[in-house]
Design an enzyme around this catalytic site. Sequence first.
Site, PDB file in Angstrom:
ATOM      1  N   ASP A   1      32.469 -12.302  59.013  1.00  0.00           N
ATOM      2  CA  ASP A   1      32.569 -13.611  59.558  1.00  0.00           C
ATOM      3  C   ASP A   1      31.158 -14.542  59.753  1.00  0.00           C
ATOM      4  OD1 ASP A   1      31.283 -13.241  62.205  1.00  0.00           O
ATOM      5  OD2 ASP A   1      33.282 -12.196  62.731  1.00  0.00           O
ATOM      6  N   GLN A   2      31.326 -15.937  59.936  1.00  0.00           N
ATOM      7  CA  GLN A   2      30.024 -16.459  59.822  1.00  0.00           C
ATOM      8  C   GLN A   2      29.130 -16.099  60.710  1.00  0.00           C
ATOM      9  OE1 GLN A   2      30.963 -20.855  60.675  1.00  0.00           O
ATOM     10  NE2 GLN A   2      29.250 -21.502  59.781  1.00  0.00           N
TER      11      GLN A   2
END
Length: 247
Positions: A105-106
Site C-alpha cells: 500500500d501507499q
Amino acid sequence: MRLQEILSRLTGLSRRKSTQAILDGRVRIDGEVERYPRRELDPQSSSIEFDGKSLEFKKQATVVYLINKPAGYLSAMTDDRGRKTLSDLIAGKIEERVFHVGRLDQGTSGLLILTNDGDLAHLVSHPASEIEKTYLVKIRGKLDDAQLQTVRDGITLEDGFTTSPARIRLVRSDRETTTLRLILHEGHKREIREMFKALGKSVVSLVRISIGGLDISLVPRPGEIKKLGKKEIELIKMGSKRKSQER
C-alpha cells in the site's frame, strides 16, 4: 496469463481499467466477446481484439527486477489522480514493459517484484505457493503474550476475512513503540494494518524486508532497483518450500 494482465500489458491501461474494459464487453477472444477478466489464455495462440482493433502480443525476453519501493508511491503503473506510481520510479531505468507482482500500500515501503513473466508472477502471488514475505512492523504500544498468540493463530478482520497463521517475534521495544518481525504467505488488502487494528494498535511504519529467499540487502536504498539473475530468481521459487522454525 490472465486476460486482465494481457490487456494491461498490450494497451498500457491500469489493471483496474483493463478489468472494467473486459466487464464492459470491449474485448473479443477469437471473435467472441469475453467478459471474464481472470480467464487464463496464451496470448500468442489466441486472437485478441480491443474496441475492434487487433492486439499483437510480441514475445519479450523474460526479465525480473527487485525494487525497494519508498513509502508514498502507489503499487500501480498509472494513476488517474496524479499520485506517484511505480512508473515514476522506474522511468529511464527499466526498458521492458513490466508489471508488479502483488502490491504494497501507499504508506508501506520495501521489496516489490517487477517482471514480464506471468508464470513467476502467479507463483509468487498465489497463496497455495506459500512463498513467505517478511515485514518489520513498528506499532504504537506493546503486545502482550495473548495478543502475540492471536497473531500466530489467525485473526478475523473487520471485513470478515480470517488471516492465516503467522509467525511473529519481538525485535525491540521502547516506551512508546514496539518493532516486530512478522512472516506471512498471503496478501489480503492492507492485511497487516488491519491485523493490528483488530488488536487495538496502530502501525507507525511497515517495511517488507524479504520475499522468499530474497532479502532487502540486495536493494538497501529506497528507490533502488536490481535486475535479478537466474540464481536470485531461483531463491524466490525456493521460498515456497522453506519452513522456518522461528516463533
